[in-house]
Scaffold this motif. Structure first.
Motif, PDB file in Angstrom:
ATOM      1  N   LEU A  99       0.831  -1.197   0.000  1.00  0.00           N
ATOM      2  CA  LEU A  99       0.000   0.000   0.000  1.00  0.00           C
ATOM      3  C   LEU A  99       0.868   1.251   0.000  1.00  0.00           C
ATOM      4  N   VAL A 100       0.355   2.308  -0.632  1.00  0.00           N
ATOM      5  CA  VAL A 100       1.077   3.571  -0.705  1.00  0.00           C
ATOM      6  C   VAL A 100       1.088   4.239   0.671  1.00  0.00           C
ATOM      7  N   TYR A 103      -2.210   5.689   2.803  1.00  0.00           N
ATOM      8  CA  TYR A 103      -3.347   5.144   2.058  1.00  0.00           C
ATOM      9  C   TYR A 103      -4.675   5.390   2.772  1.00  0.00           C
ATOM     10  N   ARG A 106      -5.796   8.930   2.070  1.00  0.00           N
ATOM     11  CA  ARG A 106      -6.245   9.016   0.671  1.00  0.00           C
ATOM     12  C   ARG A 106      -7.652   8.459   0.522  1.00  0.00           C
ATOM     13  N   LEU A 107      -7.891   7.303   1.159  1.00  0.00           N
ATOM     14  CA  LEU A 107      -9.207   6.688   1.052  1.00  0.00           C
ATOM     15  C   LEU A 107     -10.268   7.567   1.693  1.00  0.00           C
ATOM     16  N   ILE A 150      -9.175  -3.722  -1.460  1.00  0.00           N
ATOM     17  CA  ILE A 150      -8.361  -2.581  -1.887  1.00  0.00           C
ATOM     18  C   ILE A 150      -8.659  -2.257  -3.351  1.00  0.00           C
ATOM     19  N   GLU A 154     -10.363   1.159  -4.802  1.00  0.00           N
ATOM     20  CA  GLU A 154      -9.671   1.956  -5.822  1.00  0.00           C
ATOM     21  C   GLU A 154     -10.583   2.210  -7.019  1.00  0.00           C
ATOM     22  N   GLN A 160      -5.732   5.800  -5.809  1.00  0.00           N
ATOM     23  CA  GLN A 160      -4.658   4.802  -5.781  1.00  0.00           C
ATOM     24  C   GLN A 160      -4.277   4.524  -4.336  1.00  0.00           C
ATOM     25  N   LEU A 161      -4.470   3.264  -3.922  1.00  0.00           N
ATOM     26  CA  LEU A 161      -4.117   2.849  -2.583  1.00  0.00           C
ATOM     27  C   LEU A 161      -2.945   1.876  -2.589  1.00  0.00           C
ATOM     28  N   ALA A 162      -2.797   1.132  -3.663  1.00  0.00           N
ATOM     29  CA  ALA A 162      -1.728   0.131  -3.786  1.00  0.00           C
ATOM     30  C   ALA A 162      -0.621   0.680  -4.668  1.00  0.00           C
ATOM     31  N   GLU A 163       0.610   0.287  -4.325  1.00  0.00           N
ATOM     32  CA  GLU A 163       1.748   0.666  -5.150  1.00  0.00           C
ATOM     33  C   GLU A 163       1.697  -0.105  -6.458  1.00  0.00           C
TER      34      GLU A 163
END
Length: 165
Positions: A99-100, A103, A106-107, A150, A154, A160-163
């Motif tokens: 995850l970035v 995260y 962001r969410l 996730i 998204e 964007q939550l995942a790298e």
């Protein structure tokens, strides 16, 4: 002036409070700052009486009971804990991606911009609100949230939550 007794040379009992020095008062023995002293009623409020320790014990027991109740609720929500012992986890089937940073923030921002409450978003996605909250609070790994949630978050919120891997 207070006399703070250390058991001086008089060897006998005094008629004065060992904390404030007041004379001719009803004295009682109390523990103050770890020392047993003969104190007046006014100074007794500074004592570390057994009643105070009882309140601490009551508070500790209340906290233990609250923790037990929380654990029971979590077990009930997630089902029988024997399931994990017998069947294991499904992490391999639905692995959580990397995850970035931030995260959760962001969410939360994306959800608010979409005008949704956590319960509404969870309902749309068909998941528990607790799982959405776990992601927003940055606890996705500890809560056992899967990668599918996730991905769904998204896609639904265009965030964007995942790298990228």
């Amino acid at each position: 002036m207070a006399k703070y007794s250390t058991g001086g040379s008089s060897g006998g009992a005094s008629d004065s409070c060992e904390l404030c020095g007041a004379e001719d008062r009803d004295l009682r023995t109390a523990t103050v700052a770890g020392a047993k002293l003969d104190v007046c009623g006014e100074c007794a409020r500074h004592a570390e009486d057994d009643d105070d320790r009882g309140q601490d014990d009551d508070e500790q027991e209340r906290r233990r009971e609250a923790a037990r109740n929380t654990a029971k609720l979590n077990d009930a929500r997630k089902g029988n804990p024997e399931h994990w012992e017998q069947g294991g986890t499904d992490y391999d089937d639905d692995p959580l991606p990397y995850l970035v940073k931030n995260y959760g923030d962001r969410l939360e921002e994306a959800r608010q911009e979409a005008g949704l409450q956590t319960a509404e978003l969870a309902g749309e996605l068909g998941v528990d609100e607790a799982d959405v909250l776990a992601v927003e609070q940055g606890r996705a790994t500890r809560a056992g949230v899967g990668g599918a949630l996730i991905t769904a978050l998204e896609e639904r919120l265009n965030v964007q939550l995942a790298e990228d891997t």
